[in-house]
Design a protein around this motif. Sequence first.
Motif, PDB file in Angstrom:
ATOM      1  N   HIS A  34      21.468 -12.350  -2.120  1.00 30.68           N
ATOM      2  CA  HIS A  34      20.593 -12.488  -0.955  1.00 30.68           C
ATOM      3  C   HIS A  34      19.584 -11.348  -0.847  1.00 30.68           C
ATOM      4  O   HIS A  34      18.440 -11.550  -0.434  1.00 30.68           O
ATOM      5  CB  HIS A  34      21.445 -12.535   0.324  1.00 30.68           C
ATOM      6  N   SER A  35      19.979 -10.153  -1.256  1.00 27.50           N
ATOM      7  CA  SER A  35      19.128  -8.968  -1.036  1.00 27.50           C
ATOM      8  C   SER A  35      18.386  -8.494  -2.281  1.00 27.50           C
ATOM      9  O   SER A  35      17.690  -7.483  -2.229  1.00 27.50           O
ATOM     10  CB  SER A  35      19.983  -7.816  -0.499  1.00 27.50           C
ATOM     11  N   CYS A  36      18.479  -9.215  -3.403  1.00 27.01           N
ATOM     12  CA  CYS A  36      17.869  -8.703  -4.631  1.00 27.01           C
ATOM     13  C   CYS A  36      16.342  -8.821  -4.608  1.00 27.01           C
ATOM     14  O   CYS A  36      15.653  -8.104  -5.336  1.00 27.01           O
ATOM     15  CB  CYS A  36      18.446  -9.390  -5.858  1.00 27.01           C
ATOM     16  N   VAL A  37      15.790  -9.735  -3.808  1.00 28.04           N
ATOM     17  CA  VAL A  37      14.344  -9.821  -3.572  1.00 28.04           C
ATOM     18  C   VAL A  37      14.175  -9.836  -2.060  1.00 28.04           C
ATOM     19  O   VAL A  37      14.472 -10.838  -1.409  1.00 28.04           O
ATOM     20  CB  VAL A  37      13.729 -11.095  -4.198  1.00 28.04           C
ATOM     21  N   TYR A  38      13.688  -8.716  -1.498  1.00 26.60           N
ATOM     22  CA  TYR A  38      13.789  -8.548  -0.039  1.00 26.60           C
ATOM     23  C   TYR A  38      12.509  -7.946   0.536  1.00 26.60           C
ATOM     24  O   TYR A  38      12.056  -6.878   0.100  1.00 26.60           O
ATOM     25  CB  TYR A  38      14.972  -7.627   0.281  1.00 26.60           C
ATOM     26  N   GLY A  71      16.441 -15.336  -2.397  1.00 26.25           N
ATOM     27  CA  GLY A  71      17.463 -16.087  -1.647  1.00 26.25           C
ATOM     28  C   GLY A  71      18.905 -15.877  -2.085  1.00 26.25           C
ATOM     29  O   GLY A  71      19.742 -15.654  -1.261  1.00 26.25           O
ATOM     30  N   PHE A  72      19.351 -16.095  -3.300  1.00 19.98           N
ATOM     31  CA  PHE A  72      18.570 -16.279  -4.512  1.00 19.98           C
ATOM     32  C   PHE A  72      18.732 -17.719  -4.983  1.00 19.98           C
ATOM     33  O   PHE A  72      19.803 -18.299  -4.840  1.00 19.98           O
ATOM     34  CB  PHE A  72      19.027 -15.298  -5.604  1.00 19.98           C
ATOM     35  N   LYS A  73      17.678 -18.292  -5.561  1.00 17.13           N
ATOM     36  CA  LYS A  73      17.709 -19.691  -5.941  1.00 17.13           C
ATOM     37  C   LYS A  73      17.272 -19.886  -7.400  1.00 17.13           C
ATOM     38  O   LYS A  73      16.389 -19.193  -7.877  1.00 17.13           O
ATOM     39  CB  LYS A  73      16.779 -20.497  -5.030  1.00 17.13           C
ATOM     40  N   LYS A 104       0.814  -1.218   0.000  1.00 11.99           N
ATOM     41  CA  LYS A 104       0.000   0.000   0.000  1.00 11.99           C
ATOM     42  C   LYS A 104       0.849   1.270   0.000  1.00 11.99           C
ATOM     43  O   LYS A 104       0.336   2.360   0.295  1.00 11.99           O
ATOM     44  CB  LYS A 104      -0.933   0.008   1.211  1.00 11.99           C
ATOM     45  N   GLY A 105       2.124   1.158  -0.321  1.00 15.32           N
ATOM     46  CA  GLY A 105       2.992   2.327  -0.330  1.00 15.32           C
ATOM     47  C   GLY A 105       3.298   2.816  -1.732  1.00 15.32           C
ATOM     48  O   GLY A 105       2.655   2.417  -2.713  1.00 15.32           O
ATOM     49  N   ASN A 106       4.326   3.653  -1.847  1.00 19.04           N
ATOM     50  CA  ASN A 106       4.647   4.282  -3.131  1.00 19.04           C
ATOM     51  C   ASN A 106       6.111   4.123  -3.539  1.00 19.04           C
ATOM     52  O   ASN A 106       6.609   4.883  -4.367  1.00 19.04           O
ATOM     53  CB  ASN A 106       4.285   5.769  -3.076  1.00 19.04           C
ATOM     54  N   ASN A 107       6.782   3.149  -2.948  1.00 18.45           N
ATOM     55  CA  ASN A 107       8.144   2.831  -3.355  1.00 18.45           C
ATOM     56  C   ASN A 107       8.081   2.027  -4.653  1.00 18.45           C
ATOM     57  O   ASN A 107       7.532   0.928  -4.696  1.00 18.45           O
ATOM     58  CB  ASN A 107       8.848   2.023  -2.259  1.00 18.45           C
ATOM     59  N   ARG A 108       8.642   2.552  -5.716  1.00 18.23           N
ATOM     60  CA  ARG A 108       8.508   1.924  -7.036  1.00 18.23           C
ATOM     61  C   ARG A 108       9.086   0.514  -7.087  1.00 18.23           C
ATOM     62  O   ARG A 108       8.540  -0.358  -7.775  1.00 18.23           O
ATOM     63  CB  ARG A 108       9.162   2.799  -8.099  1.00 18.23           C
ATOM     64  N   ALA A 109      10.178   0.282  -6.370  1.00 21.71           N
ATOM     65  CA  ALA A 109      10.794  -1.041  -6.377  1.00 21.71           C
ATOM     66  C   ALA A 109       9.905  -2.081  -5.703  1.00 21.71           C
ATOM     67  O   ALA A 109      10.081  -3.286  -5.913  1.00 21.71           O
ATOM     68  CB  ALA A 109      12.152  -0.992  -5.672  1.00 21.71           C
ATOM     69  N   MET A 110       8.938  -1.622  -4.910  1.00 17.96           N
ATOM     70  CA  MET A 110       8.010  -2.536  -4.234  1.00 17.96           C
ATOM     71  C   MET A 110       6.665  -2.626  -4.949  1.00 17.96           C
ATOM     72  O   MET A 110       5.916  -3.581  -4.751  1.00 17.96           O
ATOM     73  CB  MET A 110       7.783  -2.090  -2.790  1.00 17.96           C
ATOM     74  N   LEU A 162      12.220  -5.360  -5.203  1.00 17.63           N
ATOM     75  CA  LEU A 162      12.951  -6.003  -6.293  1.00 17.63           C
ATOM     76  C   LEU A 162      14.065  -5.071  -6.729  1.00 17.63           C
ATOM     77  O   LEU A 162      13.804  -3.980  -7.236  1.00 17.63           O
ATOM     78  CB  LEU A 162      12.021  -6.301  -7.470  1.00 17.63           C
ATOM     79  N   SER A 163      15.316  -5.473  -6.522  1.00 23.71           N
ATOM     80  CA  SER A 163      16.441  -4.594  -6.835  1.00 23.71           C
ATOM     81  C   SER A 163      16.760  -4.601  -8.321  1.00 23.71           C
ATOM     82  O   SER A 163      16.318  -5.471  -9.079  1.00 23.71           O
ATOM     83  CB  SER A 163      17.682  -5.020  -6.044  1.00 23.71           C
ATOM     84  N   LYS A 164      17.554  -3.643  -8.741  1.00 28.74           N
ATOM     85  CA  LYS A 164      17.951  -3.536 -10.143  1.00 28.74           C
ATOM     86  C   LYS A 164      18.919  -4.646 -10.543  1.00 28.74           C
ATOM     87  O   LYS A 164      19.159  -4.864 -11.734  1.00 28.74           O
ATOM     88  CB  LYS A 164      18.590  -2.172 -10.396  1.00 28.74           C
ATOM     89  N   ASP A 165      19.481  -5.332  -9.548  1.00 22.57           N
ATOM     90  CA  ASP A 165      20.435  -6.410  -9.829  1.00 22.57           C
ATOM     91  C   ASP A 165      19.739  -7.739 -10.123  1.00 22.57           C
ATOM     92  O   ASP A 165      20.412  -8.741 -10.381  1.00 22.57           O
ATOM     93  CB  ASP A 165      21.368  -6.619  -8.623  1.00 22.57           C
ATOM     94  N   LEU A 166      18.415  -7.761 -10.064  1.00 20.96           N
ATOM     95  CA  LEU A 166      17.675  -9.021 -10.148  1.00 20.96           C
ATOM     96  C   LEU A 166      18.008  -9.820 -11.398  1.00 20.96           C
ATOM     97  O   LEU A 166      18.251 -11.030 -11.331  1.00 20.96           O
ATOM     98  CB  LEU A 166      16.171  -8.751 -10.079  1.00 20.96           C
ATOM     99  N   MET A 167      18.021  -9.175 -12.568  1.00 17.40           N
ATOM    100  CA  MET A 167      18.262  -9.899 -13.810  1.00 17.40           C
ATOM    101  C   MET A 167      19.678 -10.469 -13.863  1.00 17.40           C
ATOM    102  O   MET A 167      19.888 -11.588 -14.337  1.00 17.40           O
ATOM    103  CB  MET A 167      18.000  -8.988 -15.003  1.00 17.40           C
ATOM    104  N   VAL A 168      20.640  -9.705 -13.374  1.00 19.51           N
ATOM    105  CA  VAL A 168      22.030 -10.168 -13.358  1.00 19.51           C
ATOM    106  C   VAL A 168      22.173 -11.364 -12.415  1.00 19.51           C
ATOM    107  O   VAL A 168      22.799 -12.379 -12.754  1.00 19.51           O
ATOM    108  CB  VAL A 168      22.982  -9.037 -12.926  1.00 19.51           C
ATOM    109  N   VAL A 169      21.574 -11.239 -11.232  1.00 20.26           N
ATOM    110  CA  VAL A 169      21.618 -12.320 -10.240  1.00 20.26           C
ATOM    111  C   VAL A 169      20.949 -13.580 -10.782  1.00 20.26           C
ATOM    112  O   VAL A 169      21.472 -14.690 -10.638  1.00 20.26           O
ATOM    113  CB  VAL A 169      20.932 -11.865  -8.933  1.00 20.26           C
ATOM    114  N   ALA A 170      19.792 -13.401 -11.428  1.00 18.77           N
ATOM    115  CA  ALA A 170      19.087 -14.550 -12.002  1.00 18.77           C
ATOM    116  C   ALA A 170      19.925 -15.240 -13.075  1.00 18.77           C
ATOM    117  O   ALA A 170      19.966 -16.475 -13.155  1.00 18.77           O
ATOM    118  CB  ALA A 170      17.746 -14.102 -12.584  1.00 18.77           C
TER     119      ALA A 170
END
Length: 491
Positions: free
Chosen positions: A307-311, A454-456, A256-262, A324-332
């Motif tokens: 560990h922190s890319c999905v938090y 996690g990341f898994k 219910k917030g306004n943080n774009r990454a969330m 969801l961090s900007k590193d998600l695609m690289v980490v995946a």
Amino acid sequence: MMVNEKKKTGLENEQIESVRLKYVKLGYHYLVSHALYLSLIITLFCLLILTHPSTFASQEMFLLTISMGFLAAIYSTRRPRRNVYLLNFACFKPGKDTMVSKELFLQLCNDSEYFTPESLGFLKKILERSGLGERTYGSTALMQIPVIKTMTEARNETETVMFGAIDEVLGKTGVKPGDIGILVVNSSLFNPSPSLADTIVNHYKLRQSIVTYNLGGMGCSAGIISIDLAKQLLQVHGDSYALVVSTENLTYNWYKGNNRAMLVTNCLFRVGGAAVLLSNRSSDRCHSKYELVRTLLTHTGADDRSHSCVYQQEDETNEVGVLLSKDLMVVAGEALKANITALGPSVLPISEQLLFLARLFLRKTLKKKIVKPYVPDFKLAFEHFCIHAGGRSVLDELEKSLGLLPMQMEPSRMTLYRFGNTSSSSVWYEIAYLEAKGRMKKRDRVWQIGFGSGFKCNSCVWRALKQIDATVEMNPWMDEIHEFPVEVPLK
């Protein structure tokens, strides 16, 4: 005119050369793949000549040697583990009253008064690029004004999904609840007490000796983790059935917030769930759909960025959401690379393994910039690919990385379009799509790939035991499969 003819001739020559290279590679693949069998036949033939009775002091010595070789062959082929079979599975399909179009979704967000005009504009932009269609499903509680974000409504949502899927799979298989000896349930962000596994035990009055596990906080790849856990339990237990239930809850995790990454998770996730019934009984093989070939779990959580890319955390106003961090695609991408490197030797044909090792050797001895890394052709190992429908960008990246064809990406893209991101259950909607299309043939191999916080990156490999005719049973796609595939516009 001559120039055009030369261009046309040049294109035709390129096409002919491409076809030749294709058949050269297929011939190489066939020769190498069967070289082991050819060598074995030649070796056995030589041994038979060398061990002819005339070369032995007596006929008894010859018979004893043959008998010992026969017994050794039998012993070497015996596997200590029990095979695991998938009797059937079911994917929950919500009612039409919870169907939510993009326009309705944005209208509900606007009426809720939680979001700023800037956030509403961002939500619209994400939806347009998401790959979701106009008929995904939301939860009843989130379609109210104001949103009813309570434990009671969250329980109602999850119980409706779980019981609906379980009822269907029990109806398909004819297995009685009292015959189930193992229960594994996964839901990443909704973990009430008593647990969801306890709720299922109570609802279906399962036996007191049942082994239960409730997995939480493991993200969208938890469905494959649950299969792996059930497999390990079935391989050490006596004849038994294992029920695996995969779902996620929207009501309790609406941001219910306004943080774009969330805010991105609000756009992508939709209601869904699956129930899978497994067996280790050899007598169940003849009426099971699939045999479990391999599971492989890869965890890169030792790395802080992974560990922190999905938090899950609070934002600046203490509203809880999943960032969801900007590193998600690289980490995946890194997790996928680690997973397929470990999986490859057990599923790829020898021809591909040799090419991979040869390229790896050249990269070690020469400059890495000169020799590009070799990406194995997994299309030689699998007939079908079921990649977690996490979002359009994830699917685009994997299509490119694995060199897959549009038709091989179709189950994942159509699942995202029709049902949205249903978290850990999405890979089951994708197999259901293949079945509904009539594409699942006997001995076909299916690769399920799941990604999660996690990341898994986890893999699950199945082999079809028969040609699947989904027209004779319930399937979430059957009443509309003729409408797919559809063209998903990129905006």
